[in-house]
Scaffold this active site. Sequence first.
Site, PDB file in Angstrom:
ATOM      1  N   GLU A 297       0.865  -1.191   0.000  1.00 27.20           N
ATOM      2  CA  GLU A 297       0.000   0.000   0.000  1.00 27.20           C
ATOM      3  C   GLU A 297       0.890   1.226   0.000  1.00 27.20           C
ATOM      4  O   GLU A 297       1.823   1.312   0.798  1.00 27.20           O
ATOM      5  CB  GLU A 297      -0.880   0.057   1.261  1.00 27.20           C
ATOM      6  CG  GLU A 297      -1.875  -1.080   1.394  1.00 27.20           C
ATOM      7  CD  GLU A 297      -2.746  -0.944   2.651  1.00 27.20           C
ATOM      8  OE1 GLU A 297      -2.711   0.126   3.308  1.00 27.20           O
ATOM      9  OE2 GLU A 297      -3.458  -1.906   2.974  1.00 27.20           O
TER      10      GLU A 297
ATOM     11  N   GLU B 192     -13.959   4.613   0.382  1.00 29.65           N
ATOM     12  CA  GLU B 192     -14.840   3.645   1.046  1.00 29.65           C
ATOM     13  C   GLU B 192     -15.482   4.321   2.249  1.00 29.65           C
ATOM     14  O   GLU B 192     -14.816   4.613   3.234  1.00 29.65           O
ATOM     15  CB  GLU B 192     -14.033   2.425   1.496  1.00 29.65           C
ATOM     16  CG  GLU B 192     -13.434   1.637   0.345  1.00 29.65           C
ATOM     17  CD  GLU B 192     -12.376   0.653   0.821  1.00 29.65           C
ATOM     18  OE1 GLU B 192     -12.754  -0.378   1.393  1.00 29.65           O
ATOM     19  OE2 GLU B 192     -11.182   0.925   0.626  1.00 29.65           O
TER      20      GLU B 192
ATOM     21  N   LYS C  98     -15.381   2.640   6.062  1.00 29.21           N
ATOM     22  CA  LYS C  98     -14.171   2.272   6.792  1.00 29.21           C
ATOM     23  C   LYS C  98     -14.214   2.888   8.182  1.00 29.21           C
ATOM     24  O   LYS C  98     -14.767   3.973   8.382  1.00 29.21           O
ATOM     25  CB  LYS C  98     -12.928   2.767   6.054  1.00 29.21           C
ATOM     26  CG  LYS C  98     -12.641   1.967   4.798  1.00 29.21           C
ATOM     27  CD  LYS C  98     -11.222   2.187   4.328  1.00 29.21           C
ATOM     28  CE  LYS C  98     -10.254   1.324   5.124  1.00 29.21           C
ATOM     29  NZ  LYS C  98      -8.882   1.438   4.603  1.00 29.21           N
TER      30      LYS C  98
ATOM     31  N   GLU D  80      -9.494   8.401   6.781  1.00 26.89           N
ATOM     32  CA  GLU D  80      -9.497   6.983   6.404  1.00 26.89           C
ATOM     33  C   GLU D  80     -10.499   6.643   5.281  1.00 26.89           C
ATOM     34  O   GLU D  80     -10.300   5.689   4.545  1.00 26.89           O
ATOM     35  CB  GLU D  80      -9.763   6.132   7.645  1.00 26.89           C
ATOM     36  CG  GLU D  80      -9.492   4.639   7.501  1.00 26.89           C
ATOM     37  CD  GLU D  80      -8.043   4.266   7.196  1.00 26.89           C
ATOM     38  OE1 GLU D  80      -7.134   5.073   7.458  1.00 26.89           O
ATOM     39  OE2 GLU D  80      -7.825   3.163   6.666  1.00 26.89           O
TER      40      GLU D  80
END
Length: 475
Positions: free
Chosen positions: A262, A312, A315, A323
Amino acid sequence: MGWISLAFGVLSWICLLVSVGGIGANWGTQASHPLSPTTVVQMLKENGFQKVKLFDAEEGTMSALRKSGLEVMVGIPNDMLAMLATSMKAANNWVSNNVSAYINDGVNIRYVAVGNEPFLQTYNGSFLQTTFPALQNIQGALIKAGLSNQVKVTTPQNADVYASPSGRPSDGDFRSDIRDLMLAIVKFLNDNAAPFTVNIYPFISLYSDPNFPVDYAFFEGSSSAVVDGSVTYSNMFDANLDTLVWAMKKNGFPNLPIIVGEIGWPTDGDMNANVQYAQKFNQGFMNHISSGQGTPMRAGPIDAYLFSLIDEDQKSIQPGNFERHWGIYTYDGWPKYQLNLGTTKTGTLLRAKNIQYLDKKWCVLKPSVNLDNSKVAPSISYACANADCTSLGYKTSCGDLDARGNISYAFNSFYQKNDQDDVACGFENLATTTNKDPSTGTCRFGVMIIADSGIRYQGAGLILSVLLSLFLTLF
Ligand SMILES: *[C@@H]1O[C@H](CO)[C@@H](O)[C@H](O)[C@H]1NC(C)=O
Ligand SMILES: *[C@@H]1O[C@H](CO)[C@@H](O)[C@H](O)[C@H]1NC(C)=O
Ligand SMILES: *[C@@H]1O[C@H](CO)[C@@H](O)[C@H](O)[C@H]1NC(C)=O
C-alpha cells in the site's frame, strides 16, 4: 517501417516494460454503495493497472476478475487467522474454495495475503500468535493443491514492524517486541521464494508528528534530507524502504523480494489530506518508480500497489477522519485529480463507465428552523454517526461551510446513504428535500449511486428501518 525504427520501437517498448514493471491498485469494498465489480475491473484495465490487491476473496469480485488478465493478490482478513492457524483443514478449504477454484476459472491469482497489518500496535498483540501459523498452513495448502510455484504467500505488514533508532536506514532493524517473530516469518518467506509485503505511509508520519518536515514526505527534494554514510535520502519513501532492506540484510536476508502493498495519500478529513498533496505524492511516486532506478539500497523496479482505487465510506475512522478518502477515485468513479500512471496513451485517469445515480435530490436543513432548536444537535450526531461527516472539519473539503451548511451536509449524507428514502430526510421535521444542488467550492454534496446488488439494496432498507426505530425510541 524501417528496420531501425522497428528496432527502436521494440527496444523502447521493452525498456518501458522493464522500467515500469507494472503498477497495482488496492481494491477495498467497505463502501455502503460499492461500484459493481465489473465496472471496477473495467476501470482497472482501461487505466492500465496490471495488478490488483484485495482484502478478501468475495465471490462477486473474483468472478469479475475472470479472464481479465489482471494479476490478483487475494487477501485473508485478520479475523480468519485464528481458525486458519489451528486448522489445516480450514486452510485447505480456504485454498480450495478461494484459490484453486478461481484459478481453474481463469482468475490470475499470484499471491495470497495472509492477514492485513496484523502486528499493528493498535491491535494490542491480538494476532501475534496466529499470523505465522496461518501463513504456514496456507503455504502447506498451496503445496497440497499443487499451486505453490504459481501462487506465493505473503503477509502485508505496516512499516511499524521495523524502525531505525537513529533515523538512518543503515541502523534499521525489526521492532524489538516482535523481532524473533519477524525473523521467523522472513526466513519462511525466503525459504519459499515468497515476497515480503510492506505498507508505507509518509502521510501518517506527517499526520502524527507535527514536526515532520512536509517536503520530506514528497519526491521533490527536501531541506531535511537524511544523510546515511555516502547516501543522502531526500524522500521518506526511499529511506523507509531502505530501513527494511537493511533490517533484512543485517539478519541474513539481503535478497528477499519486497512488495509495496500500500502506498498513497488521502484527499480529505485532515488539513494535510487534500487533492493537491495527494496529486503531488502519487505523481511523484509514479515518476519515481517509472524511472526504474529503485532506492539507494535496492536498485531496479519497485513492485507497488496504490492505496487506494476508490473511496470507502464505511471504513472505520478510528485511525482518523482521512481513512474514508484514500481513493484516487471518488465513490462514484470520478478521478479526483490528474495522475499519469504512464500506462495509457492519454496519460490521464479515465472515469468509470455506466454509473447510475439516484435522483438529483438532496436533503437539507429547513430554512425556517432556528439553530437553537434543541432537536438540532442530536439530529446531527445521529446523522454523522450513521452516515459520513468526515468532510466537515478544520481545513477539509467542506470546512468552510457555515453552521446551517454543516447541518445540511450531515442530513444529506444520511439521506443519500439510505438511498434517498423519504423517511431518512425527516429529522423530526427539521429537514426537507431540494432539487437545488447545495454544493459549493470544494464541498460536494453527493448524490448516491444505485447500489450494485439487490441483496445489498434490501439490506440497506432493513438497516434503515432498524436505525429509525432506534432513533424514535431515543428521541
Ligand atoms: C473464501 O473467502 C471468503 C471471502 O473472504 C470467505 O467468506 C470464505 O469463508 C472463504 N472460504 C473458505 C472455505 O474459507
Ligand atoms: C487495545 O488496548 C486499548 C487500551 O487498553 C483499548 O482501548 C483498545 O480498544 C484495544 N484495542 C484492541 C483492538 O483490542
Ligand atoms: C461545522 O462543523 C465542523 C465539524 O464538526 C466544525 O468544526 C465547525 O466549527 C462547524 N462550523 C460551524 C460554523 O458551525
